[in-house]
Scaffold this active site. Structure first.
Site, short mmCIF file in Angstrom:
data_model
loop_
_atom_site.label_atom_id
_atom_site.label_comp_id
_atom_site.label_asym_id
_atom_site.label_seq_id
_atom_site.Cartn_x
_atom_site.Cartn_y
_atom_site.Cartn_z
N ASN A 45 0.84 -1.22 0.00
CA ASN A 45 0.00 0.00 0.00
C ASN A 45 0.87 1.26 0.00
O ASN A 45 1.95 1.29 0.61
CB ASN A 45 -1.01 0.01 1.17
CG ASN A 45 -0.39 -0.15 2.54
OD1 ASN A 45 0.62 -0.82 2.70
ND2 ASN A 45 -1.02 0.46 3.53
N ILE A 46 0.38 2.27 -0.70
CA ILE A 46 1.11 3.54 -0.82
C ILE A 46 0.14 4.66 -0.46
O ILE A 46 -0.83 4.91 -1.20
CB ILE A 46 1.65 3.73 -2.26
CG1 ILE A 46 2.55 2.55 -2.65
CG2 ILE A 46 2.42 5.05 -2.36
CD1 ILE A 46 2.97 2.53 -4.11
N GLU A 47 0.38 5.27 0.69
CA GLU A 47 -0.53 6.31 1.17
C GLU A 47 -0.12 7.69 0.66
O GLU A 47 0.96 7.87 0.07
CB GLU A 47 -0.58 6.29 2.70
CG GLU A 47 -1.12 4.96 3.21
CD GLU A 47 -1.40 4.92 4.70
OE1 GLU A 47 -0.88 5.78 5.44
OE2 GLU A 47 -2.14 4.02 5.12
N CYS A 56 -4.22 0.72 -2.51
CA CYS A 56 -4.06 -0.51 -1.73
C CYS A 56 -3.01 -1.43 -2.35
O CYS A 56 -2.77 -1.40 -3.57
CB CYS A 56 -5.38 -1.27 -1.71
SG CYS A 56 -6.70 -0.46 -0.84
N GLU A 58 -3.16 -4.60 -2.96
CA GLU A 58 -3.68 -5.55 -3.96
C GLU A 58 -3.73 -4.90 -5.34
O GLU A 58 -3.35 -5.50 -6.34
CB GLU A 58 -5.10 -6.01 -3.58
CG GLU A 58 -5.20 -6.72 -2.25
CD GLU A 58 -5.47 -5.78 -1.08
OE1 GLU A 58 -4.87 -4.69 -1.00
OE2 GLU A 58 -6.30 -6.15 -0.23
N CYS A 95 -10.39 -4.68 0.37
CA CYS A 95 -11.50 -3.73 0.39
C CYS A 95 -12.38 -3.93 -0.84
O CYS A 95 -12.02 -4.66 -1.77
CB CYS A 95 -10.96 -2.30 0.45
SG CYS A 95 -10.32 -1.71 -1.13
N CYS A 98 -10.79 -3.11 -4.26
CA CYS A 98 -9.84 -4.14 -4.72
C CYS A 98 -10.57 -5.39 -5.21
O CYS A 98 -10.16 -6.01 -6.19
CB CYS A 98 -8.86 -4.50 -3.60
SG CYS A 98 -7.67 -3.17 -3.30
N1 THU Z 1 -5.37 -1.18 2.50
C1 THU Z 1 -4.84 -2.03 1.57
O1 THU Z 1 -3.68 -1.93 1.19
N2 THU Z 1 -5.67 -3.00 1.08
C2 THU Z 1 -6.98 -3.14 1.41
O2 THU Z 1 -7.66 -3.97 0.82
C3 THU Z 1 -7.56 -2.33 2.46
C4 THU Z 1 -6.71 -1.23 3.00
C5 THU Z 1 -4.51 -0.09 3.01
C6 THU Z 1 -4.91 1.28 2.55
C7 THU Z 1 -4.37 2.15 3.64
O3 THU Z 1 -3.03 2.51 3.33
C8 THU Z 1 -4.35 1.26 4.88
O4 THU Z 1 -4.56 -0.06 4.42
C9 THU Z 1 -5.41 1.61 5.90
O5 THU Z 1 -6.65 1.69 5.31
#
Ligand code: THU
Length: 139
Positions: A45-47, A56, A58, A95, A98
């Site tokens: 994941n890259i915020e 996300c 995935e 999520c 995804c």
């Molecule tokens: N996140 C994912 O990488 N995959 C998901 O299916 C759900 C959430 C990440 C996004 C965010 O950086 C962190 O989890 C918290 O929501």
């Protein structure tokens, strides 16, 4: 699928998770996507400070595969690991967004492998996303 394949894919997802960029939530996710020829594409994941621009793990794995190989639709399974900080603490279910992206490129039998640090759970995409909206709807 063989238990050893699950374990290998989980290891790859753990490895991918090391590169997660999650300074806002500190929830780090790693994903490893298996193709029928045995190739594996990773994602983390890259915020972003503008939260909605976060991507996300995935989807990063899928876009990594497709951007390198084109529109391939032979994905077999994805392993996902997640948790706060360095710990893998819970089953990190994908999520909704995804799941929808998975449905664009995968069959109903596509497997989603989750690992919480102790146990493995495996789901078919059709069970996590029933009655999917798809290309069929807009033909
Ligand atoms: N996140 C994912 O990488 N995959 C998901 O299916 C759900 C959430 C990440 C996004 C965010 O950086 C962190 O989890 C918290 O929501």
């Amino acid at each position: 699928m063989d238990n050893q394949i699950y374990l290998d894919l989980i290891e790859k997802a753990k490895y991918a998770r090391v590169n997660a960029y999650a300074p806002y939530s500190n929830y780090k996710v790693g994903a490893a996507l298996l193709c029928s020829d045995g190739s594996i594409y990773k994602g983390a994941n890259i915020e972003n400070s503008a939260y909605s621009e976060t991507v996300c793990a995935e989807r990063v794995a899928f876009y990594n595969a497709i951007s390198k190989e084109g529109d391939r639709r032979d994905f077999k399974a994805i392993a996902i690991v997640g948790g706060k900080g360095t710990k893998i603490s819970d089953f990190a279910f994908p999520c909704g967004a995804c799941r929808q992206v998975m449905s664009e490129f995968c069959s109903e039998k596509f497997e989603i492998i989750l690992y919480n640090g102790n146990d493995i759970e495996v789901y078919a995409l059709k069970d996590l996303l029933p009655n999917v909206f798809s290309a069929k709807n807009i033909k």
